[in-house]
Design a protein around this motif. Structure first.
Motif, mmCIF file in Angstrom:
data_model
loop_
_atom_site.group_PDB
_atom_site.id
_atom_site.type_symbol
_atom_site.label_atom_id
_atom_site.label_comp_id
_atom_site.label_asym_id
_atom_site.label_seq_id
_atom_site.Cartn_x
_atom_site.Cartn_y
_atom_site.Cartn_z
ATOM 1 N N PRO A 360 0.842 -1.206 0.000
ATOM 2 C CA PRO A 360 0.000 0.000 0.000
ATOM 3 C C PRO A 360 0.870 1.247 0.000
ATOM 4 O O PRO A 360 1.701 1.409 0.891
ATOM 5 N N THR A 361 0.713 2.071 -1.023
ATOM 6 C CA THR A 361 1.637 3.185 -1.229
ATOM 7 C C THR A 361 0.893 4.435 -1.681
ATOM 8 O O THR A 361 -0.024 4.353 -2.484
ATOM 9 N N PHE A 362 1.297 5.573 -1.144
ATOM 10 C CA PHE A 362 0.828 6.847 -1.676
ATOM 11 C C PHE A 362 1.876 7.369 -2.646
ATOM 12 O O PHE A 362 3.009 7.655 -2.239
ATOM 13 N N VAL A 363 1.526 7.480 -3.902
ATOM 14 C CA VAL A 363 2.383 8.164 -4.860
ATOM 15 C C VAL A 363 1.974 9.625 -4.807
ATOM 16 O O VAL A 363 0.790 9.947 -4.971
ATOM 17 N N ILE A 364 2.926 10.522 -4.540
ATOM 18 C CA ILE A 364 2.547 11.905 -4.279
ATOM 19 C C ILE A 364 3.221 12.889 -5.235
ATOM 20 O O ILE A 364 4.202 12.562 -5.893
ATOM 21 N N ASP A 365 2.661 14.082 -5.294
ATOM 22 C CA ASP A 365 3.258 15.236 -5.976
ATOM 23 C C ASP A 365 3.456 15.014 -7.471
ATOM 24 O O ASP A 365 4.579 14.919 -7.968
ATOM 25 N N HIS A 366 2.342 14.934 -8.186
ATOM 26 C CA HIS A 366 2.343 14.668 -9.622
ATOM 27 C C HIS A 366 2.696 15.930 -10.400
ATOM 28 O O HIS A 366 2.538 17.047 -9.909
ATOM 29 N N PRO A 367 3.111 15.761 -11.650
ATOM 30 C CA PRO A 367 3.351 16.932 -12.497
ATOM 31 C C PRO A 367 2.040 17.695 -12.737
ATOM 32 O O PRO A 367 0.972 17.093 -12.823
ATOM 33 N N LYS A 368 2.178 19.001 -12.843
ATOM 34 C CA LYS A 368 1.006 19.849 -13.026
ATOM 35 C C LYS A 368 0.256 19.506 -14.315
ATOM 36 O O LYS A 368 -0.971 19.517 -14.340
ATOM 37 N N VAL A 369 0.992 19.178 -15.389
ATOM 38 C CA VAL A 369 0.344 18.959 -16.692
ATOM 39 C C VAL A 369 -0.681 17.845 -16.680
ATOM 40 O O VAL A 369 -1.565 17.825 -17.530
ATOM 41 N N ILE A 370 -0.536 16.892 -15.755
ATOM 42 C CA ILE A 370 -1.493 15.787 -15.774
ATOM 43 C C ILE A 370 -2.567 15.932 -14.696
ATOM 44 O O ILE A 370 -3.346 15.019 -14.463
ATOM 45 N N SER A 371 -2.615 17.110 -14.064
ATOM 46 C CA SER A 371 -3.527 17.273 -12.924
ATOM 47 C C SER A 371 -4.235 18.621 -12.963
ATOM 48 O O SER A 371 -3.952 19.507 -12.169
ATOM 49 N N PRO A 372 -5.167 18.794 -13.877
ATOM 50 C CA PRO A 372 -5.762 20.115 -14.101
ATOM 51 C C PRO A 372 -6.668 20.625 -12.983
ATOM 52 O O PRO A 372 -7.038 21.796 -13.002
ATOM 53 N N LEU A 373 -6.996 19.792 -12.020
ATOM 54 C CA LEU A 373 -7.913 20.240 -10.979
ATOM 55 C C LEU A 373 -7.242 20.336 -9.608
ATOM 56 O O LEU A 373 -7.911 20.586 -8.607
ATOM 57 N N ALA A 374 -5.919 20.122 -9.611
ATOM 58 C CA ALA A 374 -5.205 20.113 -8.329
ATOM 59 C C ALA A 374 -4.417 21.403 -8.130
ATOM 60 O O ALA A 374 -3.999 22.061 -9.085
ATOM 61 N N LYS A 375 -4.235 21.752 -6.884
ATOM 62 C CA LYS A 375 -3.542 22.992 -6.518
ATOM 63 C C LYS A 375 -2.039 22.816 -6.682
ATOM 64 O O LYS A 375 -1.491 21.746 -6.403
ATOM 65 N N VAL A 376 -1.397 23.895 -7.122
ATOM 66 C CA VAL A 376 0.056 23.861 -7.306
ATOM 67 C C VAL A 376 0.735 23.534 -5.983
ATOM 68 O O VAL A 376 0.301 23.957 -4.916
ATOM 69 N N HIS A 377 1.804 22.747 -6.088
ATOM 70 C CA HIS A 377 2.547 22.352 -4.894
ATOM 71 C C HIS A 377 3.152 23.570 -4.212
ATOM 72 O O HIS A 377 3.715 24.439 -4.872
ATOM 73 N N ARG A 378 3.015 23.621 -2.901
ATOM 74 C CA ARG A 378 3.464 24.834 -2.185
ATOM 75 C C ARG A 378 4.964 25.036 -2.283
ATOM 76 O O ARG A 378 5.465 26.121 -2.054
ATOM 77 N N LYS A 379 5.737 23.955 -2.637
ATOM 78 C CA LYS A 379 7.194 24.095 -2.686
ATOM 79 C C LYS A 379 7.775 23.974 -4.093
ATOM 80 O O LYS A 379 8.969 24.162 -4.283
ATOM 81 N N ASP A 380 6.965 23.580 -5.059
ATOM 82 C CA ASP A 380 7.494 23.384 -6.417
ATOM 83 C C ASP A 380 6.376 23.655 -7.410
ATOM 84 O O ASP A 380 5.438 22.873 -7.539
ATOM 85 N N GLU A 381 6.484 24.739 -8.134
ATOM 86 C CA GLU A 381 5.349 25.157 -8.955
ATOM 87 C C GLU A 381 5.151 24.310 -10.210
ATOM 88 O O GLU A 381 4.179 24.477 -10.930
ATOM 89 N N ARG A 382 6.092 23.385 -10.471
ATOM 90 C CA ARG A 382 5.888 22.480 -11.601
ATOM 91 C C ARG A 382 5.011 21.292 -11.209
ATOM 92 O O ARG A 382 4.567 20.522 -12.038
#
Length: 475
Positions: A360-382
């Motif tokens: 069981p794993t959480f894959v986290i912090d996806h690239p912005k281009v594949i996530s149009p409804l998610a908020k930009v990462h607070r530490k990495d705007e890509r």
RNA sequence: GGGUCGUUAGCUCAGCUGGUAGAGCAUCGGAUUUUUAAUCCGGUGGCCACAGGUUCAAAUCCUGUACGACCCA
């Protein structure tokens, strides 16, 4: 079938209605077995009913095995007890529904049995049932005529009951955590909230095309705008795409939105949910799926999406040139020509990383281009603040810190349109307007219920947890 | 979309290198008053998925189609 129609005529000639209206049952078979000691002492007769599964005739006596939903039960007919009526049983077949009245006893092989003093036909069957010993194996018949599967294979009945219990537990978990269950439209004028082709239909009264929803996301967010703080919907979504072991075009999801939290908060929620489900469904926190065993231990493993992919590829996926992406896709046998940049990246991720995640794993912090409804990462705007919950190589859940900046959201939609991405055909102005009225910070989550059922019930195909999977038309 | 495998009695399955289509269960008839995959005796039941082809002869070999399963994209 001819033989059975003859028996039907014969019964009618004897003034026996083969399809009567009701039967007063005093006990189910399970209740009879549980209360055997008390009931077998009593003079009073019990009344039960069920379907005939087997008939063992012995001249002037007959043993039959009946089944109701709860259990099987042996019943014993004797001519010396039933007189002329005994012969009527000869017109009954395996598959027929009957009711019996009688007294409980144990045979010399110690099986609890009803000695029949009265009986009635409740419904005559015309077609023979699948064979009792080998059951029904032909998967095509099992899916096309699920009722036969359920009759012949009691363990299948159990699977679907467990699935229902699972959904009930999910509902209970969120109810207990203060979430409110909502209902939003299945027919939507503009589809969105996921990446998929929709089913299209026409709404005559409104004289317009409509779509069966591919996700509920944009409607549940409107509810957060409206002031609810914790909502969920257990929903049937529709995606007009391929069918395989993990995909059915019509599938069940739960979507959950919670105001004033972020994806970290949602991760915490998912861990507790999974723990709650396991504790209520099984004796241990170990899970077996397709002969592989996995242990659930909080906190679940976390893997950063881009780190994992970059390490595997040996270059930075986000700064890579399009040509480099194409080359890499080609090297891994991915047909990149029709794919957008984001789709290429995601394909690489599924092929090279996701497939091999078992724990069981959480894959986290996806690239912005594949996530149009998610908020930009607070530490990495890509990147965005997003996670997918993955185990046995299967994506079970997807969640974000939800994007609530309406200007940014418009840009993302426009970028999606420009990329010709799936899941959007035009900008949902009504949704953007809702965001312009203000949505609080919010964490959102979607869980695939069919896939979760597959894993928790150890079923290798999604069709084994969907009662009536769609198949091609028979010819 | 591509590959592999499958489709024979109501069900579960045999059927070899081509030579008259088989079993168990179910079903029908007979025997049987504690059986339980009851037993014993006798019977019925087949467009061998479909359409072509090869052959004296095809369930069997070849081609195509349909449906399904698995794998790959």
């Amino acid at each position: 079938m001819d033989e059975r129609l003859k028996k039907l005529d014969e019964l009618r000639r004897m003034k026996i209605n083969p399809y009567p209206y009701k039967y007063e049952r005093t006990h189910t078979f399970t209740e009879l077995k549980e209360d055997f000691e008390k009931l077998s002492q009593s003079e009073k007769t019990v009344a039960s009913c069920g379907r005939i599964l087997a008939i063992r005739g012995h001249g002037k006596t007959v043993f039959a095995t009946l089944t109701d939903e709860t259990s099987k039960m042996q019943v014993y007919f004797r001519q010396d007890r039933l007189g002329d009526r005994f012969a009527v049983f000869g017109l009954f077949d395996i598959g027929d529904f009957i009711g019996i009245k009688g007294n409980l006893f144990k045979t010399k092989t110690n099986e609890i049995t009803i000695l029949v003093s009265d009986f009635a036909l409740l419904a005559k069957t015309l077609r023979p049932l699948p064979e009792k010993w080998h059951g029904l194996k032909d998967v095509e018949i099992r899916y096309r005529k699920r009722y036969l599967d359920l009759i012949a294979n009691p363990e299948v009945r159990e699977i679907f009951k467990k699935r229902t219990r699972l959904v009930g537990l999910i509902r209970k978990f969120f109810d207990d955590h203060g979430f409110v269950e909502m209902e939003t439209p299945i027919l939507q004028p503009i589809y969105g909230g996921g990446e998929a082709n929709p089913f299209k239909t026409y709404y005559s009264a409104l004289e317009r095309d409509m779509y069966l929803r591919i996700a509920d996301e944009l409607y549940l967010k409107r509810l957060i705008v409206g002031g609810y703080e914790k909502v969920y919907e257990i929903c049937r979504d529709f995606r007009n795409e391929g069918i395989d072991r993990f995909h059915n075009p019509e599938f069940s999801m739960i979507e959950v939105y919670q105001a004033y939290t972020d994806y970290e908060g949602i991760m915490d929620l998912v861990e507790h949910l999974v723990e709650f489900l396991l504790d209520n469904l099984s004796d241990s926190r170990t899970m077996v799926f397709c002969d592989r065993e996995v242990e659930f231990k909080r906190p679940f493993k976390r893997i950063r999406y881009t780190d994992a992919l970059n390490e595997k590829l040996g270059f930075d996926i986000l700064s890579a040139k399009e040509s480099e992406l194409d080359k890499t896709c080609k090297a891994h046998g991915i047909d990149y020509k029709i794919l957008s940049t984001g789709a290429k990246i995601d394909k690489l991720f599924s092929e090279l990383i996701q497939k091999y995640i078992i724990e069981p794993t959480f894959v986290i912090d996806h690239p912005k281009v594949i996530s149009p409804l998610a908020k930009v990462h607070r530490k990495d705007e890509r990147l965005v603040e997003r996670f997918e919950f993955i185990m046995f190589g299967i994506e079970l859940a997807n969640a974000f810190s939800e994007l609530n900046d309406p200007v940014e959201q418009r840009k993302r939609f426009e970028a999606q349109l420009a990329q010709k991405a799936e899941g959007i055909s035009k900008i949902d102005e009504d949704f953007l307007e809702a965001l312009e009225y203000g949505m609080p910070p919010c964490g959102g989550l979607g869980i695939g219920i069919d896939r979760l059922s597959m894993i928790l019930l150890d079923q290798p195909s999604i069709r084994d947890v969907i009662l009536f999977p769609q198949l091609r038309q028979e010819r």
